[in-house]
Enzyme design. Structure first.
Site, short mmCIF file in Angstrom:
data_model
loop_
_atom_site.label_atom_id
_atom_site.label_comp_id
_atom_site.label_asym_id
_atom_site.label_seq_id
_atom_site.Cartn_x
_atom_site.Cartn_y
_atom_site.Cartn_z
CG ASP A 144 -1.96 -1.04 1.24
OD1 ASP A 144 -1.95 -1.87 0.32
OD2 ASP A 144 -2.80 -1.05 2.16
CG HIS A 220 2.72 -8.90 -0.27
ND1 HIS A 220 2.09 -10.06 0.14
CD2 HIS A 220 2.34 -7.94 0.62
CE1 HIS A 220 1.38 -9.82 1.23
NE2 HIS A 220 1.51 -8.53 1.53
CB SER A 331 9.70 2.72 5.19
OG SER A 331 11.01 3.17 4.92
#
Length: 362
Positions: A144, A220, A331
């Site tokens: 995200d 991911h 981050s």
């Protein structure tokens, strides 16, 4: 005379400590001032007003670096692991949810009392159906976040935000041996960018995704690829929010980061997890030897680790959408990869994106 003697020792002691206190107080105050400036810039962006680029000078960067962000991040990490009493969990987590706009309806466990500490809450898992993985496009978003920049790499420079660049070689470090990555040997004299391109007619592309504190903190695999090598750069832990990225040139080269390098069906592929303030901990699930935000490190140093061995000649095979790692707070993820010239991004700078959504395809 007695009064002077009585007060002389404390005065000398205060004088002895003053430089450190002044440095920390000045650096902290300046960091706070920058946060306020970032807030004003974000408000202008929301109104559609283009913000001119104003880069920090060397003394401003040095002053920002004087703030002990690595020490503060380690302290924050320990605080996050303190188990909260059951009665305190809901008020603390509710405040965080309200502040950063967290959507708990997507969490696998919505009951706030389930999370024993802040660290568990940050690393919460999502419901399986919350992030469907796009099967129609070759590269998906690994996390995200907010798209800061994307496009072709030009002249060995990569844009961290529009108008502010960093060196490709400084960011990735020296070229990894072609034998380890099974790439062809580049002709001598080629630029660093040309050495990464393994197939004639291909180009090098990049995409920068900023994870805010309220975002899902796991990342991911963005495609089907093979991870051959890991390079860990210890470094600073400055904020990587868009305002700071617009202000400090080569911000991502200053900060601690973990570069995963390998190949996919079109050639070179890399994913870099960039650390930030309060995000000293970067975890890669298949790499148990990785330890980030150590108390001491040599400036400009890095350490390499190969996933190719006699027993594992193919490295680590990752499937698109497979769990890869996690941050302890928000981050940045940077993708740099090789693809044919007809590769197209399906993005707009500044847009919000979620893990599993399309980044681009052929």
């Amino acid at each position: 005379t007695d009064r002077k003697k009585l007060h002389s020792a404390p005065v000398r002691q205060v004088f002895r400590l003053r430089p450190f206190h002044v440095l920390v107080a000045t650096g902290g105050g300046y960091a706070g001032y920058r946060k306020y400036e970032d807030y004003k810039l974000e408000e202008l962006e929301k109104r559609g007003i283009e913000v001119p680029v104003k880069l920090a000078s060397e003394w401003e960067v040095a002053l920002y670096k004087s703030v002990p962000t690595r020490l503060l991040s380690r302290a924050w990490g320990r605080l996050n692991q303190v188990e909260l009493p059951t009665w305190l969990r809901k008020p603390v987590y509710s405040l965080y949810i309200w502040t950063f706009g967290v959507n708990m309806k997507e969490a696998a466990v919505e009951d706030l009392h389930h999370y024993r500490n802040l660290s568990e809450f940050f690393r919460r898992k999502l419901k399986p159906q919350a992030r469907p993985v796009c099967s129609l496009h070759s590269v998906i978003s690994p996390s995200d976040g907010k798209i800061l920049n994307f496009g072709q790499v030009k002249n060995c420079e990569v844009e961290q935000v529009k108008g502010v660049t960093y060196s490709l070689e400084s960011f990735l470090g020296p070229r990894i041996s072609t034998e380890e990555l099974h790439f062809r040997q580049a002709p001598p004299g080629n630029s660093f960018q040309q050495q990464l391109v393994t197939k004639e007619g291909n180009e090098l592309y990049h995409c920068v995704i900023y994870l805010a504190p309220g975002d899902y903190h796991c990342f991911h695999s963005p495609t089907d690829w093979r991870v051959s090598h890991r390079r860990h750069f210890p470094g600073s832990l400055m904020s990587v929010n868009p305002g700071v990225a617009r202000w400090i040139k080569e911000l991502f080269c200053h900060n601690e980061r973990v570069v995963l390098t390998g190949d996919w069906k079109h050639g070179f592929f890399s994913l870099t997890a960039v650390g930030a303030t309060n995000v000293g901990s970067i975890r890669i699930y298949f790499d148990q030897d990785l330890h980030t935000n150590s108390p001491s490190y040599s400036k400009g140093s890095y350490n390499d680790f190969s996933f190719i061995s006699n027993n594992n000649k193919d490295g680590i095979s990752m499937r698109k959408g497979e769990h890869l790692g996690e941050f302890n707070l928000g981050s940045t993820i940077v993708l740099i990869f090789e693809a044919p010239k007809d590769f197209k991004f399906h993005l707009k700078a500044g847009q919000k994106i979620r893990f599993g959504e399309a980044l681009g395809s052929l």
